[in-house]
Scaffold this motif. Structure first.
Motif, short mmCIF file in Angstrom:
data_model
loop_
_atom_site.label_atom_id
_atom_site.label_comp_id
_atom_site.label_asym_id
_atom_site.label_seq_id
_atom_site.Cartn_x
_atom_site.Cartn_y
_atom_site.Cartn_z
N ASN A 196 34.55 -30.83 -31.14
CA ASN A 196 34.71 -31.24 -29.74
C ASN A 196 34.24 -30.18 -28.75
O ASN A 196 34.49 -30.30 -27.56
CB ASN A 196 36.17 -31.60 -29.47
CG ASN A 196 36.61 -32.79 -30.27
OD1 ASN A 196 36.00 -33.84 -30.21
ND2 ASN A 196 37.67 -32.63 -31.05
N TYR A 197 33.57 -29.15 -29.24
CA TYR A 197 33.16 -28.02 -28.39
C TYR A 197 32.16 -28.48 -27.33
O TYR A 197 31.13 -29.06 -27.64
CB TYR A 197 32.54 -26.93 -29.27
CG TYR A 197 32.08 -25.71 -28.50
CD1 TYR A 197 33.00 -24.89 -27.86
CD2 TYR A 197 30.74 -25.38 -28.44
CE1 TYR A 197 32.59 -23.77 -27.17
CE2 TYR A 197 30.32 -24.26 -27.76
CZ TYR A 197 31.25 -23.45 -27.12
OH TYR A 197 30.83 -22.34 -26.43
N LEU A 198 32.48 -28.21 -26.07
CA LEU A 198 31.61 -28.59 -24.96
C LEU A 198 30.57 -27.51 -24.68
O LEU A 198 29.45 -27.81 -24.31
CB LEU A 198 32.43 -28.87 -23.70
CG LEU A 198 31.67 -29.29 -22.45
CD1 LEU A 198 30.85 -30.56 -22.70
CD2 LEU A 198 32.62 -29.51 -21.30
N GLY A 199 30.92 -26.27 -24.88
CA GLY A 199 29.96 -25.20 -24.63
C GLY A 199 30.23 -24.51 -23.31
O GLY A 199 31.17 -24.82 -22.60
N GLU A 200 29.36 -23.59 -22.98
CA GLU A 200 29.48 -22.79 -21.76
C GLU A 200 28.33 -23.13 -20.81
O GLU A 200 27.24 -23.46 -21.25
CB GLU A 200 29.41 -21.30 -22.11
CG GLU A 200 30.49 -20.84 -23.07
CD GLU A 200 31.88 -20.94 -22.49
OE1 GLU A 200 32.05 -20.74 -21.28
OE2 GLU A 200 32.82 -21.22 -23.26
N ARG A 249 26.71 -30.32 -23.60
CA ARG A 249 27.17 -31.56 -24.20
C ARG A 249 28.00 -31.23 -25.44
O ARG A 249 27.70 -30.29 -26.16
CB ARG A 249 25.99 -32.43 -24.65
CG ARG A 249 25.01 -32.82 -23.57
CD ARG A 249 25.33 -34.19 -23.04
NE ARG A 249 24.27 -34.73 -22.19
CZ ARG A 249 24.27 -34.66 -20.87
NH1 ARG A 249 25.23 -34.03 -20.24
NH2 ARG A 249 23.30 -35.22 -20.17
N THR A 250 29.00 -32.07 -25.72
CA THR A 250 29.72 -31.98 -26.98
C THR A 250 28.77 -32.49 -28.07
O THR A 250 27.76 -33.15 -27.77
CB THR A 250 30.98 -32.86 -26.98
OG1 THR A 250 30.59 -34.23 -26.89
CG2 THR A 250 31.93 -32.48 -25.85
N PRO A 251 29.08 -32.23 -29.35
CA PRO A 251 28.24 -32.79 -30.41
C PRO A 251 28.09 -34.31 -30.31
O PRO A 251 26.99 -34.84 -30.49
CB PRO A 251 28.95 -32.36 -31.69
CG PRO A 251 29.58 -31.04 -31.32
CD PRO A 251 30.06 -31.27 -29.90
#
Length: 155
Positions: free
Chosen positions: A28-32, A37-39
């Motif tokens: 569920n990582y959205l990023g910085e 985008r999430t996966p």
């Protein structure tokens, strides 16, 4: 960007399958930063049902938040691109069906009809705000048929 996000963006199914169960990978990582985008959002943005199924089968949050800059939920991305089968799959997984703004902004009458038929809200505080924004975006971008469809659903 996480390795799983990169695999999704590059549509590398075999790599995504190897990474999806790795203990250090947050599906569920959205990023910085902006434009992230999430996966799941990456897979939907590419319209790749195989990748969408991979993350859905591994318990991804279908209602993952959008990035603050140029962000969109998974359902909004499906609506913008007109990916009806992906949108249906997300709805079957209990996604928040309120994603009309993106569809309206891009003149996606097919998706607006689908979302309204699937229970997108145009009533209540949140539904009314979304409805007004969707009509404004449709009109602003010259998608008069989309604006009329939304207005007819309200009456």
């Amino acid at each position: 960007m996480s390795p799983l996000q990169a695999a999704m963006r590059e549509q590398r199914v075999s790599i995504a399958l190897r990474l999806i169960n790795h203990p250090d990978i947050d599906i569920n990582y959205l990023g910085e930063g902006p434009f992230r985008r999430t996966p799941l959002q990456c897979a939907v943005d590419k319209g790749n049902m195989e990748l969408v199924n991979i993350v859905l089968d591994h318990g991804v949050d279908v209602n993952g938040p959008p990035a603050t800059v140029a962000g969109a939920t998974a359902l909004q991305l499906a609506a913008i691109h007109g990916f009806l089968l992906i949108a249906q799959k997300l709805i079957n997984k209990n996604v928040d069906v309120n994603a009309a703004e993106g569809a309206a902004e891009h003149g996606r009458i097919d998706m607006l009809q689908f979302l309204l038929g699937s229970g997108a809200s145009i009533e209540g505080d949140e539904g009314e705000r979304q409805y007004q924004r969707a009509v404004e975006l449709a009109k602003k971008n010259g998608h008069n048929a989309a604006a009329k469809l939304l207005m007819s659903a309200k009456s």
